[in-house]
Structures are given as C-alpha cells and as structure tokens.
Design a protein around this motif. Structure first.
Motif, PDB file in Angstrom:
ATOM      1  N   ALA A 194     -16.432   5.894  64.485  1.00 62.78           N
ATOM      2  CA  ALA A 194     -17.866   5.653  64.585  1.00 62.78           C
ATOM      3  C   ALA A 194     -18.298   4.542  63.629  1.00 62.78           C
ATOM      4  O   ALA A 194     -19.143   3.701  63.979  1.00 62.78           O
ATOM      5  CB  ALA A 194     -18.638   6.939  64.283  1.00 62.78           C
ATOM      6  N   ILE A 195     -17.725   4.516  62.450  1.00 61.36           N
ATOM      7  CA  ILE A 195     -18.045   3.457  61.476  1.00 61.36           C
ATOM      8  C   ILE A 195     -17.615   2.097  62.015  1.00 61.36           C
ATOM      9  O   ILE A 195     -18.370   1.109  61.938  1.00 61.36           O
ATOM     10  CB  ILE A 195     -17.385   3.756  60.118  1.00 61.36           C
ATOM     11  CG1 ILE A 195     -18.075   4.956  59.447  1.00 61.36           C
ATOM     12  CG2 ILE A 195     -17.444   2.527  59.199  1.00 61.36           C
ATOM     13  CD1 ILE A 195     -17.372   5.454  58.198  1.00 61.36           C
ATOM     14  N   GLN A 196     -16.419   2.019  62.581  1.00 60.27           N
ATOM     15  CA  GLN A 196     -15.952   0.755  63.160  1.00 60.27           C
ATOM     16  C   GLN A 196     -16.882   0.273  64.263  1.00 60.27           C
ATOM     17  O   GLN A 196     -17.239  -0.906  64.327  1.00 60.27           O
ATOM     18  CB  GLN A 196     -14.544   0.928  63.725  1.00 60.27           C
ATOM     19  CG  GLN A 196     -13.455   1.166  62.701  1.00 60.27           C
ATOM     20  CD  GLN A 196     -12.121   1.482  63.362  1.00 60.27           C
ATOM     21  OE1 GLN A 196     -11.728   0.852  64.332  1.00 60.27           O
ATOM     22  NE2 GLN A 196     -11.421   2.493  62.832  1.00 60.27           N
ATOM     23  N   ILE A 197     -17.271   1.204  65.146  1.00 57.86           N
ATOM     24  CA  ILE A 197     -18.135   0.848  66.268  1.00 57.86           C
ATOM     25  C   ILE A 197     -19.509   0.406  65.769  1.00 57.86           C
ATOM     26  O   ILE A 197     -20.073  -0.585  66.243  1.00 57.86           O
ATOM     27  CB  ILE A 197     -18.265   2.032  67.242  1.00 57.86           C
ATOM     28  CG1 ILE A 197     -16.914   2.333  67.892  1.00 57.86           C
ATOM     29  CG2 ILE A 197     -19.318   1.756  68.312  1.00 57.86           C
ATOM     30  CD1 ILE A 197     -16.852   3.691  68.573  1.00 57.86           C
ATOM     31  N   ALA A 198     -20.046   1.140  64.812  1.00 54.95           N
ATOM     32  CA  ALA A 198     -21.365   0.799  64.274  1.00 54.95           C
ATOM     33  C   ALA A 198     -21.339  -0.549  63.552  1.00 54.95           C
ATOM     34  O   ALA A 198     -22.273  -1.351  63.671  1.00 54.95           O
ATOM     35  CB  ALA A 198     -21.839   1.902  63.330  1.00 54.95           C
ATOM     36  N   ASN A 199     -20.286  -0.814  62.826  1.00 55.58           N
ATOM     37  CA  ASN A 199     -20.188  -2.063  62.068  1.00 55.58           C
ATOM     38  C   ASN A 199     -20.010  -3.280  62.970  1.00 55.58           C
ATOM     39  O   ASN A 199     -20.560  -4.367  62.691  1.00 55.58           O
ATOM     40  CB  ASN A 199     -19.003  -2.014  61.096  1.00 55.58           C
ATOM     41  CG  ASN A 199     -19.263  -1.121  59.898  1.00 55.58           C
ATOM     42  OD1 ASN A 199     -20.399  -0.734  59.623  1.00 55.58           O
ATOM     43  ND2 ASN A 199     -18.214  -0.783  59.173  1.00 55.58           N
ATOM     44  N   LYS A 200     -19.243  -3.111  64.047  1.00 56.89           N
ATOM     45  CA  LYS A 200     -18.829  -4.275  64.842  1.00 56.89           C
ATOM     46  C   LYS A 200     -19.407  -4.310  66.253  1.00 56.89           C
ATOM     47  O   LYS A 200     -19.315  -5.347  66.927  1.00 56.89           O
ATOM     48  CB  LYS A 200     -17.295  -4.297  64.948  1.00 56.89           C
ATOM     49  CG  LYS A 200     -16.573  -4.324  63.604  1.00 56.89           C
ATOM     50  CD  LYS A 200     -15.073  -4.125  63.788  1.00 56.89           C
ATOM     51  CE  LYS A 200     -14.364  -4.061  62.449  1.00 56.89           C
ATOM     52  NZ  LYS A 200     -12.909  -3.797  62.606  1.00 56.89           N
ATOM     53  N   GLY A 201     -19.961  -3.196  66.723  1.00 54.54           N
ATOM     54  CA  GLY A 201     -20.309  -3.080  68.129  1.00 54.54           C
ATOM     55  C   GLY A 201     -19.082  -2.617  68.898  1.00 54.54           C
ATOM     56  O   GLY A 201     -17.950  -2.847  68.473  1.00 54.54           O
ATOM     57  N   TRP A 202     -19.294  -1.958  70.049  1.00 59.53           N
ATOM     58  CA  TRP A 202     -18.176  -1.337  70.755  1.00 59.53           C
ATOM     59  C   TRP A 202     -17.155  -2.341  71.248  1.00 59.53           C
ATOM     60  O   TRP A 202     -15.950  -2.098  71.202  1.00 59.53           O
ATOM     61  CB  TRP A 202     -18.672  -0.470  71.922  1.00 59.53           C
ATOM     62  CG  TRP A 202     -19.274  -1.237  73.067  1.00 59.53           C
ATOM     63  CD1 TRP A 202     -20.590  -1.527  73.265  1.00 59.53           C
ATOM     64  CD2 TRP A 202     -18.568  -1.805  74.179  1.00 59.53           C
ATOM     65  NE1 TRP A 202     -20.762  -2.243  74.426  1.00 59.53           N
ATOM     66  CE2 TRP A 202     -19.541  -2.429  75.009  1.00 59.53           C
ATOM     67  CE3 TRP A 202     -17.223  -1.858  74.556  1.00 59.53           C
ATOM     68  CZ2 TRP A 202     -19.199  -3.103  76.194  1.00 59.53           C
ATOM     69  CZ3 TRP A 202     -16.884  -2.527  75.734  1.00 59.53           C
ATOM     70  CH2 TRP A 202     -17.867  -3.136  76.536  1.00 59.53           C
ATOM     71  N   LYS A 203     -17.614  -3.522  71.689  1.00 58.21           N
ATOM     72  CA  LYS A 203     -16.685  -4.494  72.258  1.00 58.21           C
ATOM     73  C   LYS A 203     -15.747  -5.061  71.205  1.00 58.21           C
ATOM     74  O   LYS A 203     -14.516  -5.053  71.367  1.00 58.21           O
ATOM     75  CB  LYS A 203     -17.457  -5.622  72.944  1.00 58.21           C
ATOM     76  CG  LYS A 203     -16.558  -6.656  73.607  1.00 58.21           C
ATOM     77  CD  LYS A 203     -17.383  -7.703  74.341  1.00 58.21           C
ATOM     78  CE  LYS A 203     -16.489  -8.760  74.968  1.00 58.21           C
ATOM     79  NZ  LYS A 203     -17.275  -9.779  75.702  1.00 58.21           N
ATOM     80  N   LYS A 204     -16.303  -5.537  70.099  1.00 54.36           N
ATOM     81  CA  LYS A 204     -15.464  -6.106  69.049  1.00 54.36           C
ATOM     82  C   LYS A 204     -14.578  -5.035  68.419  1.00 54.36           C
ATOM     83  O   LYS A 204     -13.405  -5.285  68.095  1.00 54.36           O
ATOM     84  CB  LYS A 204     -16.325  -6.773  67.977  1.00 54.36           C
ATOM     85  CG  LYS A 204     -15.515  -7.547  66.941  1.00 54.36           C
ATOM     86  CD  LYS A 204     -16.401  -8.261  65.940  1.00 54.36           C
ATOM     87  CE  LYS A 204     -15.547  -9.040  64.925  1.00 54.36           C
ATOM     88  NZ  LYS A 204     -16.395  -9.670  63.877  1.00 54.36           N
ATOM     89  N   ALA A 205     -15.120  -3.828  68.260  1.00 52.12           N
ATOM     90  CA  ALA A 205     -14.324  -2.735  67.689  1.00 52.12           C
ATOM     91  C   ALA A 205     -13.105  -2.458  68.561  1.00 52.12           C
ATOM     92  O   ALA A 205     -12.002  -2.247  68.064  1.00 52.12           O
ATOM     93  CB  ALA A 205     -15.177  -1.483  67.540  1.00 52.12           C
ATOM     94  N   ALA A 206     -13.293  -2.448  69.883  1.00 49.74           N
ATOM     95  CA  ALA A 206     -12.181  -2.197  70.797  1.00 49.74           C
ATOM     96  C   ALA A 206     -11.200  -3.365  70.814  1.00 49.74           C
ATOM     97  O   ALA A 206      -9.987  -3.164  70.940  1.00 49.74           O
ATOM     98  CB  ALA A 206     -12.703  -1.935  72.201  1.00 49.74           C
ATOM     99  N   GLN A 207     -11.727  -4.586  70.687  1.00 54.83           N
ATOM    100  CA  GLN A 207     -10.835  -5.749  70.639  1.00 54.83           C
ATOM    101  C   GLN A 207      -9.941  -5.719  69.404  1.00 54.83           C
ATOM    102  O   GLN A 207      -8.788  -6.149  69.455  1.00 54.83           O
ATOM    103  CB  GLN A 207     -11.661  -7.043  70.651  1.00 54.83           C
ATOM    104  CG  GLN A 207     -12.315  -7.354  71.985  1.00 54.83           C
ATOM    105  CD  GLN A 207     -13.289  -8.519  71.898  1.00 54.83           C
ATOM    106  OE1 GLN A 207     -13.879  -8.782  70.839  1.00 54.83           O
ATOM    107  NE2 GLN A 207     -13.469  -9.225  72.997  1.00 54.83           N
ATOM    108  N   GLU A 208     -10.473  -5.188  68.308  1.00 58.53           N
ATOM    109  CA  GLU A 208      -9.728  -5.194  67.052  1.00 58.53           C
ATOM    110  C   GLU A 208      -8.948  -3.901  66.799  1.00 58.53           C
ATOM    111  O   GLU A 208      -8.065  -3.871  65.943  1.00 58.53           O
ATOM    112  CB  GLU A 208     -10.691  -5.459  65.887  1.00 58.53           C
ATOM    113  CG  GLU A 208     -11.326  -6.842  65.953  1.00 58.53           C
ATOM    114  CD  GLU A 208     -12.239  -7.136  64.769  1.00 58.53           C
ATOM    115  OE1 GLU A 208     -12.315  -6.286  63.849  1.00 58.53           O
ATOM    116  OE2 GLU A 208     -12.872  -8.209  64.772  1.00 58.53           O
ATOM    117  N   ASN A 209      -9.277  -2.840  67.517  1.00 58.81           N
ATOM    118  CA  ASN A 209      -8.573  -1.563  67.360  1.00 58.81           C
ATOM    119  C   ASN A 209      -8.160  -1.067  68.739  1.00 58.81           C
ATOM    120  O   ASN A 209      -8.966  -0.509  69.486  1.00 58.81           O
ATOM    121  CB  ASN A 209      -9.462  -0.529  66.666  1.00 58.81           C
ATOM    122  CG  ASN A 209      -8.738   0.780  66.398  1.00 58.81           C
ATOM    123  OD1 ASN A 209      -7.608   0.979  66.846  1.00 58.81           O
ATOM    124  ND2 ASN A 209      -9.364   1.686  65.665  1.00 58.81           N
TER     125      ASN A 209
END
Length: 372
Positions: A321-336
């Motif tokens: 949730a922290i990753q998604i909140a920090n980066k947005g769902w698209k960038k979070a998924a691209q990076e993780n």
C-alpha cells in the motif's frame, strides 16, 4: 494519495483493511487516510484510535468512496457498493473474481482498477497477501471442524484427539499449501490421526520431514480420495489455483460413501469450492447437511477472529500500500513485479487470464497498461 477505508458490510465481516498503526505509516509519508465511522470497531480499533493516528473519520460509506483515490478493503465489494465505485478509482482488496460472475461484470462496468490481494505473487510463486489469511483459515478449519464433530451440532460425536484407550478422530486434508499445512499442524497438535494429500511430491517429502509422527502424507488422486473419505471423520478442502476456480475433488456421489456425521470444511469455497456440494455460507448460518455429511463452507472464515486477522492482514498489505500510494498503481507495478499479477481488471478490461477464462470473457494482456 487519498486513501479510503470503508466499513465492511458483508455478513458478519468484522475485519477492517487497515489498523491505526498502518494508517499512521501512510500519513507520515504525506498521504491522507479517511476511515468510515466505526469501521474498525469490530476488530477492536475505535474511531478515537484512528484519530490519534491522524486519520479523518467520515460518517458514511458514500463519503469514503467519494473522496478516495485508493479504496482499501478486506472483502470484495458487494452489490450495494457497486454504484459507489468511480471510474479510475483503485480498489485494493480480496476479490476472488473467478467464483462470482456478477462481481466481475460490475467491476468491468465501473472502469475501476482492481488490484486483488489474492493474486499478488512473488517470483517463487508464493502469494504474500493471501498467506496471512490462509494461515488463519487453516487453523480455524480444524477448530471449527472439531466443534461440528460434536453430536448436538450434527457430527459423529467424536473427540478430535481421543482419550487413552480410545482412538482419535481421523482427519483428511486435501491440499498441502499454506491452509493445508496450518490445518495439519493444528489437527496434529490436538492429537488427531492426520493424512495430508497433494499432487506435489516434493511438497509431501518436505512435510514428511517436518510434521509430527501423527501426520501421514499421501499422493492426491481420485482413487486415494475415494478410499480415504470412507473412514475419515473430518475432511478439510484446502486446494488453490491462483485466481481460478477450485477443482472439484469430492463429487456428490462420494458423499454416500462417507460415515454419517462426517464434517467437511471447504476452505476453498471462496474460489468455488473443491467439494461439488459446497455453497458459500455465513458465520450466522455456517453449515448445512447433505447425505448426513455436515458442510461448513463459510467464505470469510478469518472474519470470526477479526482482531488477529486485521493485524495479520495489515502486516502483509502495508508495504505494498505504501508503494502504491507513493508512486501510483502503474509506476508501483512497473517497479515491483509482484504487483503485476495482482492487477485483475483495469478500466473495463480483464487483465488476469484465469478470470477471463472462468466466464469466457475477453482477456487483455496487462502489458497494454504498463507499457511506457
């Protein structure tokens, strides 16, 4: 990001998606968290505890959905919530789409982004957001099964661990994943005679090494299942095909070969169940009987122990949730890469193949949305 935590409104669902401590971790990173009034009460987390953590309390579920960019829940939205979901809104929760077509169609229609806890997947194929609730459900399956083996509740009238001079109950566990392993530990600890079955010989070898002496392993196939169900008192279905419907391992005709008062606990019922006669039940009305076999098929078993479950769930979901909140769902998924299989529906497209195949609906590769 603005994060909303609505109160769960599914029957007897007392969990909440985020503890006050979890909310505080998001807030100190600059995000806003809104929680519906009394959303955490069933888990022992009062509004005042959230307010002390910096959370803003909103009076209604409509208010939460209206303001939030990301909705964090425990269970899938139910019909009353469908119209509250906005286009482009991210929903981060358990969905189990393959077991319920109306939910799938409603989320497609909403054009929201549906990120399912149960299909977030590590490189080793483990499911980090399903594991904590699987651990709870596996342990509860034995606890509930032992209870329903009592005669007043329809069971055979047999004590799971027996007593000196009297043999213990025989417990059969179908599936040696997280649920099955936890169930085996619990049943063994109570003194039962346990057999755990799986198609993965490597997994069975591992369990044969680490389990107590009263746990036996056996290869899972129709012949062995048909043979063992005839003299086992408690049968726990715990198989999982990530994102897809569970395989029916026990068919209707097999029930007639079981001992009257046998108890079956189908933990796989939220994915359609691995027993043909299973249908979802609730904590309010948890069992039904077919051919003298007691079926316990509650689809949200961990909801009965919400304090433990909410803490365990937040421990697992918060880093994501922290990753998604920090980066947005698209960038979070691209990076993780672990988040990528968690994406099930995006803006009206089904991007998880097993869900599309369950209902013969069109599948769109998730790469369409993650390409730069």
């Amino acid at each position: 990001m603005i994060i909303g935590i609505p109160k769960e409104i599914k029957n007897n669902e007392n969990r909440v998606a985020l503890t006050p401590a979890g909310a505080q971790e998001l807030i100190k990173r600059g995000h806003e968290v809104y929680v519906q009034h009394t959303a955490g009460e069933g888990s022992g987390f009062l509004d005042e505890m959230y307010e002390e953590a910096g959370v803003k309390i909103l009076p209604t579920i409509q208010d939460v959905y209206e303001i939030a960019e990301m909705i964090m829940k425990v269970k899938e939205p139910i019909e009353e919530e469908y119209e509250l979901i906005k286009e482009g809104q991210l929903l981060f929760t358990y969905f189990h789409f393959a077991s319920y077509e109306p939910l799938t169609k409603a989320m497609v229609k909403s054009k929201s982004i549906c990120l399912a806890y149960e299909t977030v997947e590590r490189a080793d194929k483990s499911l980090p957001l399903l594991i904590p609730m699987s651990e709870v459900a596996g342990r509860m399956a034995v606890q509930k099964g032992a209870n329903y083996l009592e005669k007043p509740l329809g069971g055979r009238g047999i004590l799971l661990g027996g007593v000196p001079g009297v043999l213990p109950a025989k417990v059969l566990i179908l599936g040696a994943g997280i649920v099955g392993t936890q169930a085996a530990w619990m049943a063994a600890g109570l003194g039962a005679d346990v057999t755990i079955m799986d198609v993965n010989l490597q997994r069975l070898r591992y369990l044969a090494d680490v389990m107590p002496a009263n746990v036996n392993t056996m290869m899972s196939n129709e012949f062995n299942i048909r043979k063992l169900i005839q003299n086992h008192d408690l049968i726990i279905g715990s198989i999982l095909i990530p994102g897809a419907k569970a395989t029916k391992l026990i068919t209707r005709d097999m029930l007639k070969t079981m001992l009257p008062g046998t108890v079956v606990v189908d933990v796989a019922v939220d994915q359609g169940g691995c027993i043909e006669t299973s249908r979802p039940t609730t904590h309010q009305d948890p069992t039904f009987v077919i051919d003298d076999v007691v079926h316990y098929c509650v689809a949200n078993m961990p909801g009965a122990v919400p304090y433990t479950s909410t803490l365990a769930l937040t421990n697992a979901t918060l880093p994501y949730a922290i990753q998604i909140a920090n980066k947005g769902w698209k960038k979070a998924a691209q990076e993780n890469a672990e988040l990528v299989p968690g994406l099930n529906i995006i803006s009206g497209d089904i991007v998880y193949q097993a869900v599309a195949e369950s209902f013969n609906m069109e599948y769109t590769p998730v790469s369409k949305y993650l390409a730069d």
